[in-house]
Design a protein around this motif. Sequence first.
Motif, mmCIF file in Angstrom:
data_model
loop_
_atom_site.group_PDB
_atom_site.id
_atom_site.type_symbol
_atom_site.label_atom_id
_atom_site.label_comp_id
_atom_site.label_asym_id
_atom_site.label_seq_id
_atom_site.Cartn_x
_atom_site.Cartn_y
_atom_site.Cartn_z
ATOM 1 N N ALA A 31 0.829 -1.205 0.000
ATOM 2 C CA ALA A 31 0.000 0.000 0.000
ATOM 3 C C ALA A 31 0.862 1.253 0.000
ATOM 4 O O ALA A 31 0.581 2.228 -0.715
ATOM 5 N N ALA A 32 1.943 1.238 0.776
ATOM 6 C CA ALA A 32 2.827 2.404 0.838
ATOM 7 C C ALA A 32 3.551 2.611 -0.482
ATOM 8 O O ALA A 32 3.700 3.748 -0.956
ATOM 9 N N ALA A 33 4.025 1.519 -1.073
ATOM 10 C CA ALA A 33 4.726 1.638 -2.349
ATOM 11 C C ALA A 33 3.813 2.212 -3.425
ATOM 12 O O ALA A 33 4.222 3.087 -4.205
ATOM 13 N N ALA A 34 2.566 1.749 -3.462
ATOM 14 C CA ALA A 34 1.617 2.245 -4.463
ATOM 15 C C ALA A 34 1.280 3.709 -4.214
ATOM 16 O O ALA A 34 1.215 4.511 -5.159
ATOM 17 N N LEU A 35 1.058 4.068 -2.961
ATOM 18 C CA LEU A 35 0.723 5.455 -2.655
ATOM 19 C C LEU A 35 1.895 6.375 -2.964
ATOM 20 O O LEU A 35 1.720 7.432 -3.593
ATOM 21 N N HIS A 36 3.098 5.983 -2.550
ATOM 22 C CA HIS A 36 4.252 6.859 -2.767
ATOM 23 C C HIS A 36 4.486 7.108 -4.255
ATOM 24 O O HIS A 36 4.842 8.223 -4.656
ATOM 25 N N ALA A 37 4.289 6.098 -5.074
ATOM 26 C CA ALA A 37 4.480 6.247 -6.520
ATOM 27 C C ALA A 37 3.490 7.229 -7.122
ATOM 28 O O ALA A 37 3.730 7.774 -8.201
ATOM 29 N N ASP A 38 2.378 7.475 -6.425
ATOM 30 C CA ASP A 38 1.331 8.353 -6.936
ATOM 31 C C ASP A 38 1.385 9.751 -6.317
ATOM 32 O O ASP A 38 0.572 10.610 -6.646
ATOM 33 N N LEU A 39 2.343 9.988 -5.424
ATOM 34 C CA LEU A 39 2.415 11.275 -4.728
ATOM 35 C C LEU A 39 3.153 12.335 -5.545
ATOM 36 O O LEU A 39 3.998 12.017 -6.389
ATOM 37 N N ILE A 40 2.846 13.601 -5.269
ATOM 38 C CA ILE A 40 3.756 14.701 -5.573
ATOM 39 C C ILE A 40 4.652 14.836 -4.353
ATOM 40 O O ILE A 40 4.181 15.110 -3.251
ATOM 41 N N VAL A 41 5.954 14.613 -4.530
ATOM 42 C CA VAL A 41 6.896 14.704 -3.420
ATOM 43 C C VAL A 41 7.725 15.976 -3.590
ATOM 44 O O VAL A 41 8.263 16.235 -4.675
ATOM 45 N N ALA A 340 10.294 7.035 0.495
ATOM 46 C CA ALA A 340 9.060 6.260 0.659
ATOM 47 C C ALA A 340 8.916 5.695 2.066
ATOM 48 O O ALA A 340 7.803 5.340 2.484
ATOM 49 N N VAL A 341 10.028 5.629 2.817
ATOM 50 C CA VAL A 341 9.923 5.146 4.191
ATOM 51 C C VAL A 341 9.047 6.069 5.032
ATOM 52 O O VAL A 341 8.377 5.618 5.972
ATOM 53 N N LEU A 342 9.003 7.366 4.702
ATOM 54 C CA LEU A 342 8.105 8.274 5.420
ATOM 55 C C LEU A 342 6.647 7.970 5.095
ATOM 56 O O LEU A 342 5.791 7.957 5.989
ATOM 57 N N THR A 343 6.360 7.738 3.831
ATOM 58 C CA THR A 343 4.996 7.367 3.443
ATOM 59 C C THR A 343 4.572 6.085 4.156
ATOM 60 O O THR A 343 3.465 5.988 4.701
ATOM 61 N N VAL A 354 -5.120 11.853 2.709
ATOM 62 C CA VAL A 354 -5.187 13.270 2.337
ATOM 63 C C VAL A 354 -4.048 14.042 3.006
ATOM 64 O O VAL A 354 -3.361 14.844 2.372
ATOM 65 N N THR A 355 -3.822 13.805 4.289
ATOM 66 C CA THR A 355 -2.749 14.482 5.013
ATOM 67 C C THR A 355 -1.386 14.086 4.474
ATOM 68 O O THR A 355 -0.496 14.934 4.300
ATOM 69 N N ILE A 356 -1.196 12.806 4.202
ATOM 70 C CA ILE A 356 0.081 12.338 3.652
ATOM 71 C C ILE A 356 0.382 13.040 2.335
ATOM 72 O O ILE A 356 1.510 13.504 2.108
ATOM 73 N N ARG A 357 -0.607 13.130 1.469
ATOM 74 C CA ARG A 357 -0.400 13.791 0.177
ATOM 75 C C ARG A 357 0.003 15.255 0.354
ATOM 76 O O ARG A 357 0.875 15.762 -0.363
ATOM 77 N N LYS A 358 -0.615 15.931 1.292
ATOM 78 C CA LYS A 358 -0.275 17.336 1.530
ATOM 79 C C LYS A 358 1.147 17.486 2.046
ATOM 80 O O LYS A 358 1.942 18.273 1.527
ATOM 81 N N GLY A 361 4.305 16.643 -0.279
ATOM 82 C CA GLY A 361 4.659 17.520 -1.396
ATOM 83 C C GLY A 361 3.518 18.323 -1.969
ATOM 84 O O GLY A 361 3.755 19.313 -2.672
ATOM 85 N N GLY A 362 2.294 17.929 -1.682
ATOM 86 C CA GLY A 362 1.163 18.682 -2.207
ATOM 87 C C GLY A 362 1.163 20.122 -1.737
ATOM 88 O O GLY A 362 0.862 21.049 -2.510
ATOM 89 N N ASN A 363 1.516 20.337 -0.478
ATOM 90 C CA ASN A 363 1.564 21.702 0.046
ATOM 91 C C ASN A 363 2.661 22.526 -0.629
ATOM 92 O O ASN A 363 2.478 23.720 -0.905
ATOM 93 N N VAL A 364 3.815 21.905 -0.877
ATOM 94 C CA VAL A 364 4.903 22.612 -1.554
ATOM 95 C C VAL A 364 4.463 23.017 -2.959
ATOM 96 O O VAL A 364 4.680 24.161 -3.391
ATOM 97 N N ALA A 365 3.844 22.100 -3.690
ATOM 98 C CA ALA A 365 3.388 22.405 -5.052
ATOM 99 C C ALA A 365 2.384 23.549 -5.042
ATOM 100 O O ALA A 365 2.474 24.487 -5.851
ATOM 101 N N ARG A 366 1.424 23.497 -4.151
ATOM 102 C CA ARG A 366 0.412 24.561 -4.066
ATOM 103 C C ARG A 366 1.054 25.895 -3.705
ATOM 104 O O ARG A 366 0.771 26.923 -4.326
#
Length: 377
Positions: A31-41, A340-343, A354-358, A361-366
């Motif tokens: 689950a973590a590997a899949a989520l991390h691959a889909d994140l904006i970091v 990805a160890v953080l994810t 939602v919080t993990i995505r923010k 890297g989501g917050n940095v991008a925004r």
Amino acid sequence: MIGLFFALAPRMVEEGMNRVLPHEPVTLSAAAAALHADLIVGDLHADSLLWRRDLHKRSNRGHVDLPRLREGNVALQVFTAVTRTPAGQNYEANASDARDNITLLAMAQRWPPRTWDSLAERALHQAAKLRRFAAKKPESLRILRHGDDVPELLAARRDGAKTLGALLGIEGAHALDGKLANIQRLYEAGYRMIGLHHFFDNELGGSLHGTGGHGLTDFGRQVVERLDALSIIIDVAHSSPESVRDVLALTKRPVVVSHTGFRGVCDTPRNLDDELMQAIASRGGLIGVGYWAAAVCDVSAAGVVAAIRYGVDLVGADHVALGSDYDGATTVPFDTAELAVLTDTMLREGMDEVTIRKVMGGNVARFLAEHLPPAPR
């Protein structure tokens, strides 16, 4: 003998200063590997331009290079220029006139002579290094200058590009050499984030690690006003509490604390107090959590996540980000390839997606899309 010094000294210095703690290979849940691959970091702070390395090549020293950034799925990286650090550098108090560590390093790394006695030239030299990396492989590295650059970069990455978006920052506005006009020179060189202080009080005012604890000088106020006029993001990571309060009173634009921890979870002189962090967040600011001992106390993935969780509870999920301080004379539990160890740790500890995505890297991008200068029309 002299040739051997120039060949080996910079490498030996970096190997001793930018370390990764020994650890077992990172094992991720599916689950973590899949989520991390889909994140904006995104990461708000790395000092990689200080060192003599080709960032296009994977290195066995330091924390950051483009191959490892790709392995960590990093989309946005702030590269920060260090121009001066004091001998005896510490978090408690440093004299403004202490001997400078960077001069000898610049000479040993064969920086141009113009950089030996000018901090502005040191910043310009590091910006030129990043521009050369980008020109060599533009498909791998794009320097971000305007807010519109961020959604363009992310759209390209969604279409399969592996391009890293790089932002130029400066650690300490002593790099202005005391001249207001140098702000324009640095802007034209690509700088879009400027930290007002580093480890000592400077012409702008008090550092968190200086001797006076005072706020901004008249020159510091002029600098803040000029940075605002150019939409350059202000970083208060090493500013004294009084300087931070002065900045918040002067500017209507949000500021960042690019690399830090929270006093409530790690009570060290490196971290601003929680009340001031709340004031920064209440103005729309962004706080980057670091990975080293003085920032988080517990130098492990769990320790970093504990600081992140504390920050989210204190200031809200929209105001917390990653601020590694990679390659900044830090010892860390993982390098950028292993982010990805953080994810994984956040998921294991029950943090919502939602919080993990923010935070990741989501917050940095925004923030960058909203607060970098608008593109010229």
